[in-house]
Each structure stands twice: as structure tokens, then as C-alpha cells.
Design an enzyme around this catalytic site. Structure first.
Site, PDB file in Angstrom:
ATOM      1  N   ASN A   7       3.058 -17.936  18.969  1.00  0.00           N
ATOM      2  CA  ASN A   7       2.182 -17.528  20.068  1.00  0.00           C
ATOM      3  C   ASN A   7       1.038 -18.544  20.097  1.00  0.00           C
ATOM      4  O   ASN A   7       0.105 -18.462  19.301  1.00  0.00           O
ATOM      5  CB  ASN A   7       1.673 -16.108  19.799  1.00  0.00           C
ATOM      6  CG  ASN A   7       0.795 -15.593  20.917  1.00  0.00           C
ATOM      7  OD1 ASN A   7       0.459 -16.320  21.855  1.00  0.00           O
ATOM      8  ND2 ASN A   7       0.403 -14.339  20.822  1.00  0.00           N
ATOM      9  N   ARG A  93       6.114 -16.922  22.749  1.00  0.00           N
ATOM     10  CA  ARG A  93       5.506 -16.037  23.739  1.00  0.00           C
ATOM     11  C   ARG A  93       4.942 -16.915  24.861  1.00  0.00           C
ATOM     12  O   ARG A  93       4.192 -17.857  24.609  1.00  0.00           O
ATOM     13  CB  ARG A  93       4.362 -15.256  23.091  1.00  0.00           C
ATOM     14  CG  ARG A  93       3.648 -14.415  24.105  1.00  0.00           C
ATOM     15  CD  ARG A  93       2.434 -13.763  23.503  1.00  0.00           C
ATOM     16  NE  ARG A  93       1.836 -12.913  24.518  1.00  0.00           N
ATOM     17  CZ  ARG A  93       0.541 -12.678  24.590  1.00  0.00           C
ATOM     18  NH1 ARG A  93      -0.295 -13.223  23.735  1.00  0.00           N
ATOM     19  NH2 ARG A  93       0.074 -11.884  25.523  1.00  0.00           N
ATOM     20  N   HIS A 183       1.765  -7.648  28.942  1.00  0.00           N
ATOM     21  CA  HIS A 183       2.185  -6.834  27.786  1.00  0.00           C
ATOM     22  C   HIS A 183       3.633  -6.352  27.947  1.00  0.00           C
ATOM     23  O   HIS A 183       4.037  -5.352  27.339  1.00  0.00           O
ATOM     24  CB  HIS A 183       1.319  -5.561  27.620  1.00  0.00           C
ATOM     25  CG  HIS A 183      -0.118  -5.796  27.288  1.00  0.00           C
ATOM     26  ND1 HIS A 183      -1.139  -5.051  27.837  1.00  0.00           N
ATOM     27  CD2 HIS A 183      -0.703  -6.680  26.454  1.00  0.00           C
ATOM     28  CE1 HIS A 183      -2.294  -5.465  27.357  1.00  0.00           C
ATOM     29  NE2 HIS A 183      -2.055  -6.452  26.509  1.00  0.00           N
ATOM     30  N   ARG A 244     -13.084  -6.347  29.344  1.00  0.00           N
ATOM     31  CA  ARG A 244     -12.672  -6.594  30.742  1.00  0.00           C
ATOM     32  C   ARG A 244     -12.935  -5.362  31.615  1.00  0.00           C
ATOM     33  O   ARG A 244     -12.724  -4.234  31.165  1.00  0.00           O
ATOM     34  CB  ARG A 244     -11.186  -6.941  30.802  1.00  0.00           C
ATOM     35  CG  ARG A 244     -10.904  -8.376  30.414  1.00  0.00           C
ATOM     36  CD  ARG A 244      -9.417  -8.640  30.350  1.00  0.00           C
ATOM     37  NE  ARG A 244      -8.971  -8.769  28.976  1.00  0.00           N
ATOM     38  CZ  ARG A 244      -7.705  -8.766  28.580  1.00  0.00           C
ATOM     39  NH1 ARG A 244      -6.732  -8.647  29.447  1.00  0.00           N
ATOM     40  NH2 ARG A 244      -7.390  -8.904  27.311  1.00  0.00           N
ATOM     41  N   GLU A 388       5.686  -6.864  19.070  1.00  0.00           N
ATOM     42  CA  GLU A 388       6.081  -7.867  20.068  1.00  0.00           C
ATOM     43  C   GLU A 388       6.827  -9.029  19.420  1.00  0.00           C
ATOM     44  O   GLU A 388       7.761  -9.576  19.996  1.00  0.00           O
ATOM     45  CB  GLU A 388       4.840  -8.369  20.816  1.00  0.00           C
ATOM     46  CG  GLU A 388       4.239  -7.269  21.682  1.00  0.00           C
ATOM     47  CD  GLU A 388       2.820  -7.545  22.127  1.00  0.00           C
ATOM     48  OE1 GLU A 388       2.647  -8.077  23.222  1.00  0.00           O
ATOM     49  OE2 GLU A 388       1.888  -7.227  21.373  1.00  0.00           O
TER      50      GLU A 388
END
Ligand code: AMP
Length: 403
Positions: A7, A93, A183, A244, A388
Site C-alpha cells: 500500500n 492497493r 473502502h 473530514r 483488506e
């Protein structure tokens, strides 16, 4: 089979070495401050091997970072592999696959070009992911197959009614401005695990997956396909998050920019980095800090938690409406997996739609897949730790096994 999962960020690179057939994690770690004063972490998961935490490691580019990872993995004392040839494939990813990718793919020159074309949709993430891919190819050579696994791919099954924004249609036609969602790898992993836990084919289930961490999103998964999700063109949409803002009236931007003479980048910095539960509370983006502050009577910390839980509950209701019912609600990621109090708050008062008050003994278990539904609850409530990296490794293995 050993799969190296990467990643890559602009100055960092997370890695895990896994065997997807058993789910065994062999090693993991992180390269940080690439191009600066390189920090390297190596955590072997095999008994008798020592980890490493090094600073000032020469990593001027991602290529040296990958080389550092490989050196650690095959190190004669503390490595978990005897040679690099034991790495069967690399899974990356990739944040944005636009409308070009609805599933994971083998990386070829053509695919790299198509990913590059998605760069304007994720200017901070995709170029960094590509740098990681190219660095791996440079160090490992083209004999080791590489696979891209996209955050957006799982959501590509959304129908136009869920992904179309009510702005002039030419912005979709010409510029591909629409809801994409993120996601996806996590939503796919936990929805599949939920079906396994319930012992039913996923094709017969309506599942709401709540990925609640520092970044948060919810997905409606009907018959194994995503039909709606909270994030949008970018990961700024939907729920309020650690920092956020999530959904709000776009008119707020004009109001604040005019009043405080803010540039667009200053405004976006506020919405991405200074908003969410941090913005409301003024305390922290971390829910553990908010819980502690709220327990001491901090009113804004309490409000931040309440706004977050209220929004999660609203989306659960709206996704049940969108799917014409729900069989299971899944909680995952940092907050979803670890906070019994928030899970209770987010599911309170939903008896009218078949969610009985939670089984609090099960709700207080940690670190495992658990059914926390109250007795006789028609809608099951599940906690499922996300993974993940394992999903990326499983996709990678499936693709390279067919080569
Ligand atoms: P993630 O982005 O999935 O790694 O989630 C990180 C977030 O999980 C942190 O910012 C914390 O707010 C949250 N978290 C982790 N442990 C707990 C806990 N025990 N209670 C509440 N929130 C937690």
C-alpha cells in the site's frame, strides 16, 4: 503461496507478506519518510525472529524502500523467506479505478495506462500507488506478477440512480463526475464473512456494512453486490469522520470562503483535515480521546460522538429503505470493531425495523467475529474485523493462479 501486499503512499509504503490459502501473516511493516530521512519498521510474525525499527535508512525513492523491505524479508537471521524467489506475486492497493475497473486485475502496460487516466480523480493517491507498482517492477523484475486491487471496484455495481449527482449531466458524460465510493475491499471482505457467519449464500442477503475508523463509510450490499455507499467522487463525502466533514450543504463553502477570504485549497484543507469529530469537539480525531473527554463532561466531545452516531443510524435506515429491508448490519474498522458503546448508540431505537437491543455480553467481546444481536433479533448485528490485506492477497492469488 506467498503474496507481498503493498500500500504505497506519496512518502510511505505499508507492506505485509501473507499466505492467502491459510491466511497466515508472515511479516508486516512500514517504510516512512521516503525521500527524507527514511524510517523503516519490520515486524516478523514468525517465532524466534526479531523485528527492526530503524531510522535514517537511505530511501531516496520507493525503489530503495522496496529493496529495504525485500532485504529484511530474506535476511539470514531474521528474515521469513530464504530467497526472493519465494515471493509468488505482489498485490497493490490502488485507490481509484474510476469506471475502468470493476474488479482486481493483472498489471500490464495497458492497465498502468488506464490507472494513470484515473489520476485526476485521486491526485494525492493514485500517482503514489503507481510509483509503488513501478518500484516493485524495477526491483523484482517482470517475472513476478503484480496485481492491482482497487478501493472503488466493489462499488462499480451501483446503479445510476445511486451514483448520479444532481448537477448538469455533462459533468458526468465529459468528466466522469459521479459517486464512486471507497473502502470497497473492506466492504467486500466483511460482507462475504457476514454471509459465511450467517450460513447463507450472499446472493440471498441484504447487508449494511459500516466501516467506521479514522475514515468511515457505509455500503448497502444486496445479493452480494454493492448498491449504494456513502463516499463519493472523493473520500470526503458521507459520514463525518476523524477530520473530514462528510456531507454538508455545498453553500457553506461559498459562505466561509467569502467571509474569511479563503482560497479553495485552504477551504479543502479545513474540510479534509480540520473538520469531522475533531472540528466539532476541538479535542481530537480519535474516538478514544473523545470518549474520555465526554466522560469528563466535555459537551462538544459528547456532541461530536452524538453527531457521528446519529449519521450512522440515518444511513442504516436509508440503506434499509434502498434495499427493501436488511438481514444484517456489520460493524468493522477501528471504531466499529472496538467500541461497544458506539455500536449500542448506533443501533438504539431500531426495533421498529427488526433490530433488537444488542446482546451486551457478546457486544463486549474483542478481536473476533461475533454476532452481537439481541435474542430473537430478525436483523442480525455482527462485528467482523476487517482484513483488506488478506482480501488483496486472495485476489492476487486467484488471478496469478490462472496464468
Ligand atoms: P482505523 O482507521 O480503522 O485504524 O481506526 C482508527 C480509529 O479507531 C481511531 O482513530 C480510534 O478513534 C478508533 N478506535 C480504536 N480503538 C477504539 C476503542 N477502543 N474505542 C473507540 N474507538 C476506537
Amino acid at each position: 503461496m506467498n503474496i507481498l501486499v503493498i500500500n504505497a503512499g506519496s512518502s510511505s509504503l505499508k507492506y505485509q507478506l501473507l499466505d492467502p490459502s491459510t491466511g497466515e501473516l508472515l511479516a508486516k511493516g512500514l517504510c516512512e519518510r521516503i525521500g527524507l530521512d527514511g524510517k523503516f519498521t519490520y515486524k516478523p510474525q514468525v517465532a524466534g525472529k526479531a523485528g527492526k525499527n530503524a531510522v535514517d535508512v537511505a530511501m531516496p525513492t520507493h525503489s530503495e524502500a522496496i529493496q529495504t523491505v525485500l532485504n529484511a524479508l530474506v535476511d539470514k537471521d531474521n528474515g521469513v523467506l530464504s530467497s526472493m524467489s519465494e515471493i509468488d506475486a505482489v498485490g497493490h492497493r490502488v485507490v481509484h479505478g474510476g469506471e475502468s475497473f470493476a474488479s482486481s486485475v493483472l498489471l500490464t502496460d495497458e492497465v498502468l495506462k488506464a490507472i494513470e487516466e484515473c489520476n485526476p480523480l485521486a491526485p494525492l493517491h493514485n500517482p503514489a500507488n503507481l510509483i509503488g507498482i513501478r518500484a516493485c517492477a524495477a526491483v523484482l523484475g517482470d517475472k513476478v506478477p503484480q496485481v492491482a486491487v482497487f478501493d472503488t471496484a466493489f462499488h462499480q455495481t451501483m446503479p445510476p440512480v445511486a451514483y448520479t449527482y444532481a448537477i448538469p449531466y455533462e459533468y458526468y458524460e465529459n468528466d466522469k463526475v459521479r459517486r464512486y465510493g471507497f473502502h470497497g475491499t473492506s466492504h467486500r471482505f466483511v460482507s462475504a464473512r457476514a454471509a459465511a457467519m450467517l450460513g447463507k449464500p450472499i446472493e440471498e442477503l441484504k447487508i449494511i456494512t459500516c466501516h467506521l475508523g479514522n475514515g468511515s463509510s457505509i455500503a448497502a450490499v444486496k445479493n452480494g453486490k454493492c448498491v449504494d455507499t456513502t463516499m463519493g467522487l472523493t473520500p470526503l463525502a458521507g459520514l463525518p469522520m476523524g477530520t473530514r466533514a462528510g456531507d454538508m450543504d455545498a453553500g457553506v463553502m461559498e459562505f466561509l470562503m467569502n467571509k474569511y477570504n479563503l482560497s479553495m485549497s485552504e477551504m479543502m484543507n479545513i474540510l479534509n483535515k480540520k473538520s469531522g469529530v475533531l472540528g466539532i469537539s476541538g479535542v481530537s480525531s480519535d474516538f478514544r480521546d473523545l470518549d474520555a473527554a465526554a466522560a469528563e463532561g466535555n459537551v462538544r466531545a459528547r456532541l461530536a460522538i452524538d453527531v457521528f452516531c446519529y449519521d450512522v443510524k440515518k444511513y442504516i435506515g436509508s440503506y434499509a429503505a434502498a434495499m427493501g429491508g436488511v438481514d444484517a448490519i456489520v460493524f468493522t474498522a477501528g471504531v466499529g470493531e472496538n467500541s461497544p458503546e458506539l455500536r449500542t448508540a448506533m443501533t438504539e431505537g431500531l426495533s421498529y425495523m427488526g433490530v433488537a437491543p444488542l446482546n451486551q455480553e457478546a457486544n463486549h467481546k474483542r478481536g473476533e467475529e461475533v454476532d452481537i444481536s439481541g435474542e430473537g433479533s430478525p436483523v442480525k448485528v455482527l462485528v467482523i474485523p476487517t482484513n483488506e490485506e488478506l482480501m488483496i492477497a486472495m485476489d492476487t492469488a486467484e488471478i496469478v493462479e490462472k496464468l
